[in-house]
Motif scaffolding. Structure first.
Motif, PDB file in Angstrom:
ATOM      1  N   VAL A 107       0.837  -1.196   0.000  1.00 47.42           N
ATOM      2  CA  VAL A 107       0.000   0.000   0.000  1.00 47.42           C
ATOM      3  C   VAL A 107       0.874   1.249   0.000  1.00 47.42           C
ATOM      4  O   VAL A 107       1.674   1.445   0.913  1.00 47.42           O
ATOM      5  N   GLY A 108       0.725   2.074  -1.028  1.00 43.93           N
ATOM      6  CA  GLY A 108       1.432   3.343  -1.095  1.00 43.93           C
ATOM      7  C   GLY A 108       2.686   3.289  -1.946  1.00 43.93           C
ATOM      8  O   GLY A 108       3.225   2.225  -2.235  1.00 43.93           O
ATOM      9  N   ASP A 109       3.133   4.479  -2.331  1.00 45.03           N
ATOM     10  CA  ASP A 109       4.334   4.585  -3.161  1.00 45.03           C
ATOM     11  C   ASP A 109       5.584   4.124  -2.425  1.00 45.03           C
ATOM     12  O   ASP A 109       6.505   3.603  -3.036  1.00 45.03           O
ATOM     13  N   CYS A 110       5.630   4.326  -1.121  1.00 46.71           N
ATOM     14  CA  CYS A 110       6.803   3.902  -0.352  1.00 46.71           C
ATOM     15  C   CYS A 110       6.944   2.384  -0.351  1.00 46.71           C
ATOM     16  O   CYS A 110       8.046   1.856  -0.438  1.00 46.71           O
ATOM     17  N   ALA A 111       5.837   1.672  -0.259  1.00 49.18           N
ATOM     18  CA  ALA A 111       5.873   0.211  -0.296  1.00 49.18           C
ATOM     19  C   ALA A 111       6.225  -0.281  -1.691  1.00 49.18           C
ATOM     20  O   ALA A 111       6.848  -1.326  -1.853  1.00 49.18           O
ATOM     21  N   ARG A 112       5.841   0.488  -2.701  1.00 47.82           N
ATOM     22  CA  ARG A 112       6.089   0.091  -4.091  1.00 47.82           C
ATOM     23  C   ARG A 112       7.547   0.281  -4.486  1.00 47.82           C
ATOM     24  O   ARG A 112       8.174  -0.623  -5.035  1.00 47.82           O
ATOM     25  N   ASP A 113       8.105   1.478  -4.192  1.00 49.93           N
ATOM     26  CA  ASP A 113       9.474   1.754  -4.637  1.00 49.93           C
ATOM     27  C   ASP A 113      10.264   2.631  -3.661  1.00 49.93           C
ATOM     28  O   ASP A 113      11.201   3.311  -4.059  1.00 49.93           O
ATOM     29  N   GLY A 125      14.713  -1.609   1.515  1.00 51.88           N
ATOM     30  CA  GLY A 125      14.209  -1.594   0.145  1.00 51.88           C
ATOM     31  C   GLY A 125      12.697  -1.573   0.135  1.00 51.88           C
ATOM     32  O   GLY A 125      12.048  -1.426   1.172  1.00 51.88           O
ATOM     33  N   ALA A 126      12.126  -1.758  -1.048  1.00 55.45           N
ATOM     34  CA  ALA A 126      10.674  -1.820  -1.189  1.00 55.45           C
ATOM     35  C   ALA A 126      10.173  -3.165  -0.680  1.00 55.45           C
ATOM     36  O   ALA A 126      10.960  -4.098  -0.465  1.00 55.45           O
ATOM     37  N   VAL A 127       8.878  -3.282  -0.501  1.00 59.02           N
ATOM     38  CA  VAL A 127       8.295  -4.531   0.005  1.00 59.02           C
ATOM     39  C   VAL A 127       8.620  -5.682  -0.940  1.00 59.02           C
ATOM     40  O   VAL A 127       8.963  -6.784  -0.506  1.00 59.02           O
ATOM     41  N   GLY A 128       8.553  -5.425  -2.248  1.00 62.19           N
ATOM     42  CA  GLY A 128       8.854  -6.458  -3.237  1.00 62.19           C
ATOM     43  C   GLY A 128      10.285  -6.951  -3.200  1.00 62.19           C
ATOM     44  O   GLY A 128      10.583  -8.024  -3.719  1.00 62.19           O
TER      45      GLY A 128
END
Length: 157
Positions: A107-113, A125-128
């Protein structure tokens, strides 16, 4: 009492059928989804929106999404923020503790990248980068209807 025991013996063990699989091999979540929120290091903007998504105005529970207190009871991990160095291992443990079939929603841009925190000394890093992500909700922070829509997409509701 004997009739009951006889019926139990004749029925044998009864288990739930195996989860249905979609055409691409993914398991389809049916009915309501149990959601565990994990804050991996966010600024709390996304948490406010998640709170609104499950509050009385947007009421995410009417679509079958329910917040739970343990990843052992969850079908979905709702992860916010960039993953900090201190939260990388707890996030992996929460992911491992979630029973299959499981989904991860970033959820959110921070979690994405990592958003504005990208390159920070305390950011892993990001969640991914830490656990596999199934759905990404964009925005800084994303609005409650977008969060609910992502959760509804997991069950087809």
């Amino acid at each position: 009492m004997r009739q009951l025991l006889k019926k139990i013996r004749s029925t044998g063990r009864v288990a739930e059928p195996a989860p249905e699989r979609a055409g691409d091999g993914d398991v389809v979540l049916r009915g309501s989804v149990q959601v565990r929120h994990v804050d991996a290091g966010s600024c709390n903007g996304c948490e406010i929106e998640i709170g609104s998504a499950f509050g009385p105005v947007y009421d995410g529970e009417r679509y079958g999404a329910r917040l739970v207190a343990s990843p052992r009871h969850a079908d979905v991990l709702l992860v916010t923020g960039p993953v900090t160095r201190n939260m990388a291992e707890p996030l992996r443990k929460a992911y491992d503790a979630t029973p299959a079939p499981k989904r991860v929603v970033a959820v959110g841009d921070c979690a994405r990248d990592c958003g504005v925190f990208k390159g920070g000394y305390g950011v892993e890093g990001a969640v991914g980068d830490v656990i596999p992500v199934d759905v990404v909700v964009r925005g800084c922070p994303p609005e409650p209807p977008e969060i609910i829509e992502a959760l509804r997409g997991l069950t087809g509701r």
